[in-house]
Design an enzyme around this catalytic site. Structure first.
Site, PDB file in Angstrom:
ATOM      1  N   HIS A  83       9.522  -5.135   0.202  1.00 22.32           N
ATOM      2  CA  HIS A  83       9.028  -4.017  -0.614  1.00 22.32           C
ATOM      3  C   HIS A  83       9.908  -2.775  -0.482  1.00 22.32           C
ATOM      4  CE1 HIS A  83       6.430  -2.691   2.913  1.00 22.32           C
ATOM      5  NE2 HIS A  83       6.687  -1.500   2.411  1.00 22.32           N
ATOM      6  N   ASP A 219       7.599 -10.537   4.117  1.00 27.53           N
ATOM      7  CA  ASP A 219       8.045  -9.274   3.521  1.00 27.53           C
ATOM      8  C   ASP A 219       9.401  -8.820   4.096  1.00 27.53           C
ATOM      9  OD1 ASP A 219       8.202  -6.833   2.262  1.00 27.53           O
ATOM     10  OD2 ASP A 219       6.165  -6.202   2.782  1.00 27.53           O
ATOM     11  N   SER A 644       7.718   0.817   7.553  1.00 22.52           N
ATOM     12  CA  SER A 644       8.030  -0.437   6.878  1.00 22.52           C
ATOM     13  C   SER A 644       9.459  -0.828   7.180  1.00 22.52           C
ATOM     14  CB  SER A 644       7.862  -0.290   5.378  1.00 22.52           C
ATOM     15  OG  SER A 644       6.537  -0.503   5.051  1.00 22.52           O
TER      16      SER A 644
HETATM   17  N1  ARG Z   1       0.781  -1.426   2.325  1.00 18.26           N
HETATM   18  C1  ARG Z   1       2.174  -1.578   2.586  1.00 18.26           C
HETATM   19  C2  ARG Z   1       2.813  -0.200   2.742  1.00 18.26           C
HETATM   20  O1  ARG Z   1       2.388   0.826   2.472  1.00 18.26           O
HETATM   21  C3  ARG Z   1       2.892  -2.444   1.608  1.00 18.26           C
HETATM   22  C4  ARG Z   1       3.027  -1.928   0.219  1.00 18.26           C
HETATM   23  C5  ARG Z   1       3.777  -2.807  -0.729  1.00 18.26           C
HETATM   24  N2  ARG Z   1       3.024  -3.962  -1.161  1.00 18.26           N
HETATM   25  C6  ARG Z   1       2.116  -3.978  -2.179  1.00 18.26           C
HETATM   26  N3  ARG Z   1       1.443  -5.061  -2.404  1.00 18.26           N
HETATM   27  N4  ARG Z   1       1.875  -2.941  -2.953  1.00 18.26           N
HETATM   28  O2  ARG Z   1       3.365   0.511   2.146  1.00 18.26           O
HETATM   29  N1  GLU Z   2       3.926  -0.520   4.052  1.00 19.84           N
HETATM   30  C1  GLU Z   2       4.077   0.725   4.747  1.00 19.84           C
HETATM   31  C2  GLU Z   2       5.426   1.392   4.507  1.00 19.84           C
HETATM   32  O1  GLU Z   2       5.943   1.404   3.435  1.00 19.84           O
HETATM   33  C3  GLU Z   2       3.782   0.531   6.176  1.00 19.84           C
HETATM   34  C4  GLU Z   2       2.342   0.394   6.296  1.00 19.84           C
HETATM   35  C5  GLU Z   2       1.715   1.593   6.936  1.00 19.84           C
HETATM   36  O2  GLU Z   2       1.421   2.583   6.269  1.00 19.84           O
HETATM   37  O3  GLU Z   2       1.532   1.469   8.153  1.00 19.84           O
HETATM   38  O4  GLU Z   2       5.979   2.066   5.300  1.00 19.84           O
END
Ligand code: ARG
Ligand code: GLU
Length: 726
Positions: A83, A219, A644
């Site tokens: 991502h 990921d 991330s």
């Molecule tokens: N929750 C994770 C982070 O903030 C992954 C986000 C990307 N994935 C998604 N399905 N939107 O950012």
């Molecule tokens: N997916 C998140 C990022 O883009 C990490 C998840 C979180 O917020 O801990 O950094």
């Protein structure tokens, strides 16, 4: 007896070490190092950060300012999340080469794909510059003057402190203005795409599984840093060569077990761990619910269109995912704050602290902190809510008004800076909006607009509503604007922006969409923003004093500075948790779970046939464990957005995983870390290797890595076997 005491002490230290915290890597000696060793770490603080020799920090660059990455080969190969690489992968994709759907692998270096504007930044050194930054500040009386002086000092120091010509000095504040640190950095600008699994692996589970455990997402994506002949940063050139890092992470093939030590090293973006209870109450009861409701409506409308029309699905997929990401996070955060009783617990702690202040004879300095917080947060409440409506409705989740606002700013530029600035800005805007309109669908936006404007008009504080939102019929307003405004297409917009500045401004002011946004924006900028900013400045000053008081009076507490996008270390253990009554989550998922979730043809849960084949044949090579393929695991490391792509590291400094998310029940850790339910989610590095090797056949990349067996008896022999790196 002595032994018992020691045992008890060890227990206290061990449990404390699981209370979270994001620590500055140059300041680990002492309490952190002790805690980490008690948790099982075999390294020293110097192995993690050292100014004089290469250390682990030299393998952990900031990825494009938002994510984290890590160097995993002597040839500058870096690993980050899928991502995080998504935009780059998407930009190289077309109907003929659909790298999102099919994945991308460079089997030779010549096949690696350059990316305009993609950078990675290394930290060369970190130094405390608090005294210099605060020089001449304490004698100033107003908060505005203080902030101005601090900014001047920062600019002067950034320019004068020693650094090499290709480096940069960046100064950041810690502990809400109680400490300032200098970061000398090096930014590499030639970063090429090397590998990415198909979305059905790299984003498996998509939005349904986002923020969720048990998780089965691979990921990850791979890039390579290129440098000039002197191994220094350079813009893209075909003559650039792979970067030789000061350090790269060896990779452990031995996997993890519950209670193993883990360290996560990266660039957490923003946390608010020291808010007073009154601020948390506001987030839980007012701000989060408002933002959640707004996004809820936007997402429902978009989803309706996306399900019926594949072209719209492609246009809105990325926007939908990013809107949904924080929507879901705020829901989890709100529930977690309630469930962990954060407000009540903070209130109790504040009462105790009040007593402590008096006992220390510091009432004069700190005695009125909490009453001041109460007063200012109460005062800011309607402004904060109004601000969230403005930004979520006008700037963030509707598109035509967002463009309208940019045009409104363009008019401001004309009024304040004149003709030339106006023309420059106008041309930039036209260039940047070309891309935007490719993914814009006025029919979708009109429906979102109708829904969100209704919320703005009925639920935001009435006293700040502009007249065009008082008693508004949002359906009629939407039809009027979207049928008449020229902001609905790129060609009409260009038409609107043609001619000399006077003509353009007159035309803009005749446009229904522009008129609408201008009225809303002017009201907001006149009646909400200035008051919000003034109160917020007071609150920041209070936070700074509160932090100072805690640093002074809670000397033995584990006070870590809030995240600020600088490099941090967080540590803990591999650990499951109990999300609710009678439910226990174990800490590791396997490929079997991918197959359990498999829905053929589904856009979130499809599985590539090659992966199914490998699963059926249990063809996991040396990456499997007892006939199973581990996929993800969780731990008690305290992470946030920006982490991330962060490396998860074992007790010896080897890579064991890649951080990419947190569990939903624990997303309140940005405000309140509860060790019983806050967990970070990582991809097991063996799954990454399995996909690279067995799925993609990218032996060329596997050869570059240093694969090690720290847990097995004969580490050296194996190590040499794999060290074909030269
Ligand atoms: N929750 C994770 C982070 O903030 C992954 C986000 C990307 N994935 C998604 N399905 N939107 O950012
Ligand atoms: N997916 C998140 C990022 O883009 C990490 C998840 C979180 O917020 O801990 O950094």
């Amino acid at each position: 007896m002595k032994f018992l005491k020691l045992l008890l002490l060890l227990f206290v230290v061990q449990t404390q070490a699981q209370q979270g915290g994001m620590w500055v890597p140059s300041l680990l000696k002492g309490m952190n190092e002790t805690e980490m060793k008690n948790l099982g770490m075999k390294m020293t603080a110097k192995d993690i950060y050292d100014v004089n020799q290469s250390s682990m920090k030299d393998a952990v660059p900031h990825f494009n300012g938002g994510c984290t990455s890590e160097v995993i080969s002597p040839k500058g190969l870096i690993l980050t999340n899928h991502h995080c690489g998504f935009d780059a992968i998407q930009k190289h994709s077309s109907v003929e080469h659909d790298y999102l759907t099919d994945g991308f692998w460079a089997y030779k270096m010549e096949e690696e794909l350059p990316n305009e504007n993609l950078t990675v930044t290394f930290i060369v050194k970190i130094e405390d510059v608090t005294t210099q930054v605060l020089a001449g500040v304490s004698s100033l009386s107003s908060e505005e003057e203080k902030q101005k002086k601090i900014q001047e000092n920062i600019t002067a120091l950034s320019n004068s402190l020693p650094k090499e010509s290709w480096q940069e000095n960046k100064i950041r504040t810690f502990y809400e203005g109680n400490q300032y640190m200098l970061f000398v950095t090096e930014t590499f600008k030639d970063v090429r795409l090397v590998g990415a699994p198909p979305t059905s692996i790299g984003k498996f589970g998509s939005d349904t599984d986002n923020w969720v455990w048990p998780r089965h997402t691979g990921d990850f994506s791979l890039f390579r840093i290129y440098a000039d002949k002197n191994n220094r940063p350079a813009s893209y050139s075909k003559d650039n060569v792979p970067y030789t890092p000061k350090h790269f992470l060896p990779i452990s093939l031995d996997g993890i077990q519950e209670d193993d030590f883990t360290l996560v090293f990266g660039y957490p973006g923003r946390t608010n761990e020291y808010l007073p209870s009154v601020a948390i109450e506001q987030i839980v009861n007012e701000l989060n619910p408002a933002k959640i409701e707004i996004r809820d409506r936007a997402l429902k409308v978009e989803d309706g269109f996306m399900r019926k029309d594949n072209a719209i699905k492609i246009q809105y997929a990325s926007k939908y995912a990013s809107t949904a990401n924080y929507w879901k996070k705020w829901i989890g955060e709100t529930q977690g704050l309630k469930k962990s009783n954060a407000v009540v617990l903070k209130k109790e702690a504040e009462k105790e602290f009040q007593v402590k202040i008096s006992k220390a004879g510091k009432d004069q300095e700190y005695g009125s902190l909490f009453s001041e917080f109460e007063k200012n947060y109460t005062e800011i409440a309607p402004y904060a809510l109004s601000r969230d409506y403005f930004s979520e409705v006008i700037l963030r989740n509707t598109e035509l008004p967002g463009i309208g606002f940019k045009l409104f700013q363009l008019e401001q530029v004309y009024n304040t800076k004149g003709e030339q600035s106006f023309t420059d800005r106008k041309n930039n805007l036209i260039n940047s909006l070309d891309e935007f309109y490719k993914n814009f669908n006025p029919a979708v936006d009109e429906k979102v607009f109708e829904q969100l404007v209704e919320l703005y008009a009925t639920k935001s504080p009435k006293q700040f509503l502009p007249s065009n939102l008082t008693n508004v019929n949002s359906a009629k307003l939407a039809t009027d604007i979207y049928s008449q405004s020229k902001l609905t297409s790129f060609s009409k917009l260009k038409e609107l922006l043609t001619g000399d500045s006077k003509t353009v401004i007159a035309n803009l002011n005749n446009d229904k969409g522009f008129q609408f946004v201008k009225e809303v924006a002017e009201k907001y900028l006149k009646e909400v923003a200035p008051k919000y900013d003034a109160l917020n400045l007071k609150i920041s000053a209070l936070q700074r004093t509160y932090m100072k008081a805690q640093l002074e009076l809670n000397k033995d507490a584990r006070l870590f500075p809030d995240a600020n996008s600088t490099l941090r270390v967080t540590y803990g253990k591999v650990k499951g948790y109990e999300p609710k009554d009678a439910t226990v989550y174990t800490p590791v998922t396997y490929l079997d779970g991918v197959m359990e979730k498999y829905i053929p043809g589904d856009y979130e849960f499809d599985v590539p046939s090659k992966l199914i084949e490998l699963y059926n044949n249990k063809d996991y090579g040396e990456y499997g464990e007892n006939g199973k393929m581990p996929v993800c695991f969780i731990g008690t490391n305290h992470t946030t957005g920006g982490n991330s792509g962060s490396p998860a590291i074992d007790a010896n400094g080897n890579l064991i995983g890649l951080n990419f998310d947190r569990v939903w029940e624990g997303t309140m850790s940005d405000i309140y870390y509860d060790p019983s339910i806050c967990r970070n989610i990582m991809v097991d590095i063996r799954y990454v290797l399995f996909i690279m090797d067995k799925y993609a056949g990218a032996k060329n990349l596997i050869e570059e890595l240093q694969l090690v067996h720290p847990k097995k008896n004969n580490p050296l022999k194996k190590n040499i076997l794999h060290k074909k790196t030269k």
